[in-house]
Design a protein around this motif. Structure first.
Motif, PDB file in Angstrom:
ATOM      1  N   ALA A 114      18.849  14.436   6.836  1.00 56.82           N
ATOM      2  CA  ALA A 114      17.742  13.979   6.660  1.00 56.82           C
ATOM      3  C   ALA A 114      17.140  12.722   6.882  1.00 56.82           C
ATOM      4  O   ALA A 114      15.827  12.310   7.002  1.00 56.82           O
ATOM      5  N   ALA A 115      18.038  11.683   7.480  1.00 51.63           N
ATOM      6  CA  ALA A 115      17.793  10.386   7.792  1.00 51.63           C
ATOM      7  C   ALA A 115      16.956  10.302   8.981  1.00 51.63           C
ATOM      8  O   ALA A 115      16.412   9.479   9.360  1.00 51.63           O
ATOM      9  N   ILE A 116      16.744  11.408   9.738  1.00 45.68           N
ATOM     10  CA  ILE A 116      15.835  11.360  10.773  1.00 45.68           C
ATOM     11  C   ILE A 116      14.509  11.370  10.337  1.00 45.68           C
ATOM     12  O   ILE A 116      13.562  10.850  11.203  1.00 45.68           O
ATOM     13  N   GLY A 117      14.156  11.496   9.230  1.00 44.92           N
ATOM     14  CA  GLY A 117      12.768  11.337   8.437  1.00 44.92           C
ATOM     15  C   GLY A 117      12.509   9.954   8.271  1.00 44.92           C
ATOM     16  O   GLY A 117      11.415   9.699   8.249  1.00 44.92           O
ATOM     17  N   TRP A 118      13.432   8.887   8.535  1.00 44.99           N
ATOM     18  CA  TRP A 118      13.117   7.613   8.339  1.00 44.99           C
ATOM     19  C   TRP A 118      12.403   7.123   9.780  1.00 44.99           C
ATOM     20  O   TRP A 118      11.605   6.092   9.795  1.00 44.99           O
ATOM     21  N   ALA A 119      12.531   7.927  11.023  1.00 47.73           N
ATOM     22  CA  ALA A 119      12.317   7.379  12.182  1.00 47.73           C
ATOM     23  C   ALA A 119      10.685   7.592  12.577  1.00 47.73           C
ATOM     24  O   ALA A 119      10.420   8.731  12.424  1.00 47.73           O
ATOM     25  N   GLU A 120      10.021   6.591  12.926  1.00 46.29           N
ATOM     26  CA  GLU A 120       8.919   6.937  13.749  1.00 46.29           C
ATOM     27  C   GLU A 120       8.925   7.393  15.163  1.00 46.29           C
ATOM     28  O   GLU A 120       8.105   7.950  15.557  1.00 46.29           O
ATOM     29  N   LEU A 121      10.000   7.090  15.672  1.00 48.41           N
ATOM     30  CA  LEU A 121      10.289   7.635  16.991  1.00 48.41           C
ATOM     31  C   LEU A 121      11.683   7.970  17.313  1.00 48.41           C
ATOM     32  O   LEU A 121      12.670   7.393  16.680  1.00 48.41           O
ATOM     33  N   LEU A 147      15.663  18.608  14.279  1.00 42.78           N
ATOM     34  CA  LEU A 147      14.198  18.083  14.291  1.00 42.78           C
ATOM     35  C   LEU A 147      13.326  18.745  13.355  1.00 42.78           C
ATOM     36  O   LEU A 147      12.050  18.110  13.102  1.00 42.78           O
ATOM     37  N   THR A 148      13.446  19.725  12.559  1.00 43.61           N
ATOM     38  CA  THR A 148      12.607  20.330  11.655  1.00 43.61           C
ATOM     39  C   THR A 148      12.552  19.472  10.522  1.00 43.61           C
ATOM     40  O   THR A 148      11.653  19.361   9.715  1.00 43.61           O
ATOM     41  N   ALA A 149      13.540  18.218  10.266  1.00 48.52           N
ATOM     42  CA  ALA A 149      13.353  17.320   9.289  1.00 48.52           C
ATOM     43  C   ALA A 149      12.627  15.980   9.875  1.00 48.52           C
ATOM     44  O   ALA A 149      12.817  14.968   8.959  1.00 48.52           O
ATOM     45  N   ARG A 151       9.773  13.499  10.490  1.00 46.47           N
ATOM     46  CA  ARG A 151       8.509  13.266  10.054  1.00 46.47           C
ATOM     47  C   ARG A 151       7.314  13.874  10.930  1.00 46.47           C
ATOM     48  O   ARG A 151       7.587  13.868  12.154  1.00 46.47           O
ATOM     49  N   GLU A 152       6.434  14.344  10.159  1.00 44.65           N
ATOM     50  CA  GLU A 152       5.141  15.056  10.730  1.00 44.65           C
ATOM     51  C   GLU A 152       4.572  14.140  11.699  1.00 44.65           C
ATOM     52  O   GLU A 152       4.068  14.421  12.759  1.00 44.65           O
ATOM     53  N   ASP A 153       4.520  12.882  11.607  1.00 41.10           N
ATOM     54  CA  ASP A 153       3.909  11.854  12.502  1.00 41.10           C
ATOM     55  C   ASP A 153       4.792  11.145  13.295  1.00 41.10           C
ATOM     56  O   ASP A 153       4.565  10.281  14.254  1.00 41.10           O
ATOM     57  N   ALA A 154       6.019  11.450  13.448  1.00 42.04           N
ATOM     58  CA  ALA A 154       6.937  10.939  14.339  1.00 42.04           C
ATOM     59  C   ALA A 154       6.503  11.323  15.893  1.00 42.04           C
ATOM     60  O   ALA A 154       6.200  12.467  16.352  1.00 42.04           O
ATOM     61  N   ARG A 155       6.823  10.335  16.558  1.00 44.16           N
ATOM     62  CA  ARG A 155       6.846  10.459  18.111  1.00 44.16           C
ATOM     63  C   ARG A 155       8.005  11.195  18.756  1.00 44.16           C
ATOM     64  O   ARG A 155       9.268  10.414  18.816  1.00 44.16           O
ATOM     65  N   LEU A 156       8.137  12.510  19.150  1.00 46.33           N
ATOM     66  CA  LEU A 156       9.394  12.917  19.505  1.00 46.33           C
ATOM     67  C   LEU A 156       9.291  12.916  21.153  1.00 46.33           C
ATOM     68  O   LEU A 156       8.306  13.506  21.661  1.00 46.33           O
TER      69      LEU A 156
END
Length: 203
Positions: A114-121, A147-149, A151-156
């Protein structure tokens, strides 16, 4: 890029793997340097999920150092036996150790998926990506599960060589689409829209 056979994922992976292995070392180094400069030019982010290239994947440790130099805290994936990727923070080159699949991974505390949810990028390794945002990975599915975890506004951002940004790739229902592509000499490009909406800047 012309792909032989039925044009399925296996054919794409085989062709791209062959092409990558044929790239001269000097060209790989130029591409890696350009990618490091490219990520440094992105808008500053507090947290970035990145990756440590393996084999002929584009990028280098310099890309990670460039992110840290502009103030980002960088998370790298830890490959678990199954399920989504775990994470650990990259602090410097001396903090890396050899792990599963020949990857270099940080020696620090392991963080949950779930730490991927911290990332904006989120910088995602890819074998190719198309203009719709469909990404071709290595086939193990780790990133699709992870990637399902995000952030909705993260830049992938899928990171590929310039020729690996293609018109159309085969897609499956579980594939997670990318919003952007980063190539060494094409810069950052918006995916999923019209050609006029693409940008070669970090904007």
């Amino acid at each position: 890029m012309n792909v032989p056979g039925d044009g399925g994922k296996y054919a794409w992976r085989t062709e791209i793997r062959t092409r990558r292995l044929a790239v001269p070392r000097e060209e790989r180094e130029r591409e890696a340097e350009a990618l490091a400069e490219g990520v440094a030019a992105l808008n500053a982010h507090k947290w970035v999920c990145a990756y440590m290239p393996v084999g002929a994947e584009p990028g280098s440790i310099a890309m990670l150092d460039a992110l840290r130099a502009v103030g980002a805290r960088v998370l790298l994936p830890i490959t678990a036996a199954a399920g989504p990727l775990l994470w650990a923070e990259y602090t410097d080159r001396d903090s890396l150790q050899r792990a599963r699949f020949g990857l270099l991974e940080p020696t620090g505390a392991t963080l949950p998926a779930a730490a991927i949810g911290w990332a904006e990028l989120v910088l995602v390794p890819a074998m190719a990506v198309d203009r719709r945002g469909v990404r071709l990975g290595r086939g193990a599915g780790y990133y699709d599960r992870t990637l399902t975890a995000a952030r909705e506004d993260a830049r992938l951002v899928a990171v590929v060589r310039d020729e690996e940004l293609v018109e159309r790739l085969p897609e499956e229902p579980h594939d997670q689409r990318m919003g952007w592509a980063m190539t060494p000499f094409g810069g950052l490009r918006r995916l999923g829209g019209t050609e006029a909406e693409e940008s070669s800047s970090a904007g």
